[in-house]
Design a protein around this motif. Structure first.
Motif, PDB file in Angstrom:
ATOM      1  N   GLY A 200       0.820  -1.207   0.000  1.00 44.20           N
ATOM      2  CA  GLY A 200       0.000   0.000   0.000  1.00 44.20           C
ATOM      3  C   GLY A 200       0.854   1.258   0.000  1.00 44.20           C
ATOM      4  O   GLY A 200       0.492   2.284  -0.567  1.00 44.20           O
ATOM      5  N   TRP A 201       2.013   1.176   0.648  1.00 46.68           N
ATOM      6  CA  TRP A 201       2.860   2.350   0.843  1.00 46.68           C
ATOM      7  C   TRP A 201       3.761   2.603  -0.352  1.00 46.68           C
ATOM      8  O   TRP A 201       3.943   3.728  -0.776  1.00 46.68           O
ATOM      9  CB  TRP A 201       3.681   2.168   2.121  1.00 46.68           C
ATOM     10  CG  TRP A 201       4.337   3.412   2.627  1.00 46.68           C
ATOM     11  CD1 TRP A 201       5.678   3.657   2.688  1.00 46.68           C
ATOM     12  CD2 TRP A 201       3.698   4.578   3.155  1.00 46.68           C
ATOM     13  NE1 TRP A 201       5.905   4.889   3.223  1.00 46.68           N
ATOM     14  CE2 TRP A 201       4.715   5.488   3.521  1.00 46.68           C
ATOM     15  CE3 TRP A 201       2.357   4.944   3.357  1.00 46.68           C
ATOM     16  CZ2 TRP A 201       4.439   6.739   4.067  1.00 46.68           C
ATOM     17  CZ3 TRP A 201       2.086   6.187   3.902  1.00 46.68           C
ATOM     18  CH2 TRP A 201       3.118   7.062   4.252  1.00 46.68           C
TER      19      TRP A 201
ATOM     20  N   MET B 174      -3.782  -3.497   2.368  1.00 47.67           N
ATOM     21  CA  MET B 174      -3.230  -2.644   1.314  1.00 47.67           C
ATOM     22  C   MET B 174      -4.200  -1.508   0.969  1.00 47.67           C
ATOM     23  O   MET B 174      -3.801  -0.342   0.878  1.00 47.67           O
ATOM     24  CB  MET B 174      -2.967  -3.507   0.083  1.00 47.67           C
ATOM     25  CG  MET B 174      -2.331  -2.795  -1.081  1.00 47.67           C
ATOM     26  SD  MET B 174      -1.956  -3.976  -2.388  1.00 47.67           S
ATOM     27  CE  MET B 174      -3.555  -4.223  -3.095  1.00 47.67           C
ATOM     28  N   THR B 175      -5.477  -1.854   0.822  1.00 47.30           N
ATOM     29  CA  THR B 175      -6.476  -0.833   0.514  1.00 47.30           C
ATOM     30  C   THR B 175      -6.514   0.217   1.627  1.00 47.30           C
ATOM     31  O   THR B 175      -6.609   1.415   1.363  1.00 47.30           O
ATOM     32  CB  THR B 175      -7.870  -1.473   0.374  1.00 47.30           C
ATOM     33  OG1 THR B 175      -7.774  -2.556  -0.531  1.00 47.30           O
ATOM     34  CG2 THR B 175      -8.879  -0.473  -0.135  1.00 47.30           C
TER      35      THR B 175
ATOM     36  N   SER C 193      -5.260   2.683   8.794  1.00 42.82           N
ATOM     37  CA  SER C 193      -5.601   1.471   8.061  1.00 42.82           C
ATOM     38  C   SER C 193      -6.089   0.357   8.978  1.00 42.82           C
ATOM     39  O   SER C 193      -6.399  -0.735   8.506  1.00 42.82           O
ATOM     40  CB  SER C 193      -4.416   1.002   7.215  1.00 42.82           C
ATOM     41  OG  SER C 193      -3.295   0.792   8.020  1.00 42.82           O
TER      42      SER C 193
ATOM     43  N   ARG D  32      -3.643   2.539   1.251  1.00 46.17           N
ATOM     44  CA  ARG D  32      -3.680   3.360   0.034  1.00 46.17           C
ATOM     45  C   ARG D  32      -4.757   4.425   0.055  1.00 46.17           C
ATOM     46  O   ARG D  32      -4.712   5.365  -0.730  1.00 46.17           O
ATOM     47  CB  ARG D  32      -3.890   2.463  -1.193  1.00 46.17           C
ATOM     48  CG  ARG D  32      -2.593   1.788  -1.597  1.00 46.17           C
ATOM     49  CD  ARG D  32      -2.855   0.723  -2.594  1.00 46.17           C
ATOM     50  NE  ARG D  32      -3.043   1.256  -3.934  1.00 46.17           N
ATOM     51  CZ  ARG D  32      -3.236   0.494  -4.997  1.00 46.17           C
ATOM     52  NH1 ARG D  32      -3.282  -0.799  -4.862  1.00 46.17           N
ATOM     53  NH2 ARG D  32      -3.378   1.032  -6.177  1.00 46.17           N
ATOM     54  N   THR D  33      -5.764   4.264   0.905  1.00 46.47           N
ATOM     55  CA  THR D  33      -6.869   5.215   0.876  1.00 46.47           C
ATOM     56  C   THR D  33      -6.828   6.178   2.060  1.00 46.47           C
ATOM     57  O   THR D  33      -7.845   6.587   2.574  1.00 46.47           O
ATOM     58  CB  THR D  33      -8.225   4.486   0.861  1.00 46.47           C
ATOM     59  OG1 THR D  33      -8.246   3.573   1.958  1.00 46.47           O
ATOM     60  CG2 THR D  33      -8.440   3.748  -0.422  1.00 46.47           C
TER      61      THR D  33
ATOM     62  N   ASN E 248       3.993  -2.477  -5.234  1.00 51.34           N
ATOM     63  CA  ASN E 248       2.637  -2.857  -5.607  1.00 51.34           C
ATOM     64  C   ASN E 248       2.587  -3.244  -7.083  1.00 51.34           C
ATOM     65  O   ASN E 248       2.003  -4.267  -7.449  1.00 51.34           O
ATOM     66  CB  ASN E 248       1.685  -1.703  -5.319  1.00 51.34           C
ATOM     67  CG  ASN E 248       0.247  -2.060  -5.602  1.00 51.34           C
ATOM     68  OD1 ASN E 248      -0.196  -3.144  -5.241  1.00 51.34           O
ATOM     69  ND2 ASN E 248      -0.457  -1.175  -6.267  1.00 51.34           N
TER      70      ASN E 248
ATOM     71  N   SER F  11       4.311   2.221  -4.146  1.00 48.50           N
ATOM     72  CA  SER F  11       3.551   1.898  -5.350  1.00 48.50           C
ATOM     73  C   SER F  11       4.366   1.027  -6.309  1.00 48.50           C
ATOM     74  O   SER F  11       3.810   0.257  -7.077  1.00 48.50           O
ATOM     75  CB  SER F  11       3.084   3.176  -6.032  1.00 48.50           C
ATOM     76  OG  SER F  11       4.170   4.025  -6.262  1.00 48.50           O
TER      77      SER F  11
END
Lengths: 278, 266
Positions: free
Chosen positions: A108-109, A164-165, A197, A168-169, A114, A111
């Motif tokens: 998530g951190w 992860m979501t 998170s 990322r959000t 990812n 990219s």
């Protein structure tokens, strides 16, 4: 200048509580209706066996299941199976948490990380993990490590993807605040990314739980020498429907119990989920 | 006031972004000259989208400028620092931290104080903004006005020289907003701070400020700097005075002049 009652935040979550005066009655009403329907079903089930409407060899009955369950616990025959399944669950699920949470946070951190791992995660997440069982048997045999492998594979992706979501959000406002106070990248990560998170992480852990239980049963039915799934498999093969039912009830009870615990923890954090803001 | 040392000196501040959608360079700040003296509260008003908030972010160091200089206490600003603190809109409080821990946030990052000293300072500030007794509450348990008090306390915690407020009361209802305006004046007097305040409400700017800067439409320049010659100890009654009305009308006309050409284009 009054304190917003905490209840007010829950209204948005649950339309049933919109009118506080009727909510208590309505909740009780639902409980009573649920209870009545379950009791009616159990009576119908028991009668169907007692009055010969159905053959209890196939359908069993509540009293037969209770008797079989009592016997299995009283003579101690179920304990080794329970112990084996519990061991598989703890090791498989634990390993999934240990791998899924940190990897989810990192993906998530960063990219780039990812981008590198996303195709694999996506492909494996979309594949029914049960389809991997033959491969797992080839690689691990049918002992404990094969069960850990299938439970791990079943569980790790929901945990990883949700974590992860969550990372990322993160709300941009929070990042701006942290930067304004002079936060370094590391501090931003520890003080904003991680705590924000947590709700998603808990959702991942809860979803993973269901997958882990599926993993146990499937893994043990495929090939094993002990465990709840194995017990059900052998009981089923010898038409001991009562015992199969006991196994189903144990698995269902464990699943519901653990899900409930995680849901309670989730609810504690739910109030500060970003999308629950007033 | 006029002899107090300069806290903020902005000279010829220019800022341009490349706009992906319009595929061209967008000049937001077209050379801003503005000084704020110690203990002063200066408000910035202007047509919407004129770059008020961008200027404030530049003073905070969150945005890099393309030209000109911004100095706080004579030191050029290049990144966020403990000499400045921003009060954001109400939803910027960390929902997973209690009131006290939100206020401690800046101190925790700086690691200057021990845990006990941080708690002491934070709880003093919670008292100062009138939230004694709510230290262990979470933001979702507070009203909008209370959350903004926490936001102000959080900004004050690292003891900044200059407080930057970006439309802090915009999301509050009219009554709470008026109440918070008076409260802000009290808090700033007690904490002895200099402040730069962004708002789109002319009456808010007048009641709070020593001076009001009117920004032009983009690219923003200072169109007018207006001394607010109202009594120093202000209450909401000041809004009823003829002078208040005059100032309000004057500033409104200035902003209208800037908004009209934009309306024709847009």
């Amino acid at each position: 200048m009054t304190v917003t009652p905490a209840d007010e935040n829950l209204i948005g979550d649950d339309a049933d509580t919109a009118a506080p005066t009727t909510s208590r009655w309505r909740r009780n009403e639902n409980l009573v209706l649920g209870l009545v329907s379950v009791i009616a079903f159990l009576i119908f089930w028991e009668s169907s066996a007692a009055f010969g409407w159905a053959n209890p060899l196939f359908t069993s009955s509540p009293s037969r299941i209770v008797a079989a369950g009592y016997e299995m616990f009283a003579d101690g025959s179920i304990w080794p199976d329970l112990a084996v399944s519990a061991e598989e669950f703890v090791l498989g699920y634990g390993l999934a948490v240990i791998v899924g949470v940190p990897l989810g946070i990192l993906m998530g951190w960063y990219s780039r990380l990812n981008a590198v791992l996303d195709p694999f995660v996506n492909a494996l997440y979309a594949t029914p993990r049960i389809a991997l069982m033959p491969l797992i048997i080839i690689w691990f045999g049918i002992d404990l490590s094969a069960k850990i492998a299938i439970i791990f594979l079943s569980t790790v992706f929901p945990i990883l993807v949700n974590t992860m979501t969550g990372v990322r959000t993160i709300e941009r406002d929070f990042i701006k605040v942290a930067r304004s106070f002079g936060a370094s990248d590391g501090q931003l990560f520890l003080t904003v990314a991680l705590p924000s998170s947590v709700p998603n992480l808990l959702t991942g852990l809860r979803l993973g739980l269901g997958h882990a239980l599926i993993g146990i049963v499937v893994g043990e039915m495929y090939g094993a020498s002990a465990g709840i799934g194995f017990m059900m498999q052998t009981a089923g093969a010898t038409f001991q429907t009562d015992k199969v039912m006991v196994g189903i009830i144990i698995i269902a009870a464990v699943g519901m119990g653990l899900t409930h615990v995680l849901k309670m923890i989730e609810r504690k954090y739910d109030v500060w989920r970003p999308d629950h803001h007033g | 006031m006029s002899h107090a040392p300069l806290k903020l000196e902005a000279a010829g501040v220019k800022l341009a972004f490349y706009n992906e959608r319009m595929k061209r360079q967008l000049v937001v700040l077209g050379g801003i000259d503005l000084t704020v003296r110690e203990g002063e509260l200066v408000s910035i008003v202007g047509p919407s989208g004129c770059g008020k908030s961008t200027f404030l972010s530049a003073v905070d160091g969150l945005v890099k400028v393309n030209g000109g200089t911004i100095k706080v206490d004579g030191k050029t600003v290049s990144a966020p620092g403990p000499d400045r603190a921003m009060v954001f809109q109400q939803d910027s409080l960390f929902p997973w931290r209690t009131v006290l821990r939100n206020v401690m946030y800046g101190l925790e990052l700086q690691k200057r104080l021990s845990k006990d000293e941080m708690r002491k300072r934070a709880s003093d500030l919670v008292e100062l903004v009138g939230l004694g007794g709510f230290a262990e509450h979470y933001p979702h348990e507070l009203s909008g006005g209370m959350r903004q008090r926490v936001n102000i306390a959080r900004a004050l915690a690292p003891d900044p020289e200059l407080l930057l407020l970006d439309e802090p009361f915009a999301a509050l209802d009219a009554q709470t907003r008026e109440f918070m305006q008076v409260e802000l004046l009290k808090i700033l007097a007690r904490a002895k701070k200099t402040a730069l305040f962004i708002t789109h409400q002319i009456d808010e700017a007048i009641i709070l400020s020593h001076r009001v800067a009117v920004f032009s439409a983009r690219p923003a320049r200072i169109k007018a700097l207006i001394d607010i010659d109202l009594p120093a100890a202000r209450t909401l009654e000041v809004k009823l005075s003829p002078r208040f009305r005059e100032l309000q009308d004057h500033i409104w006309r200035l902003i209208q002049e800037e908004s009209a050409p934009m309306a024709k284009v847009g």
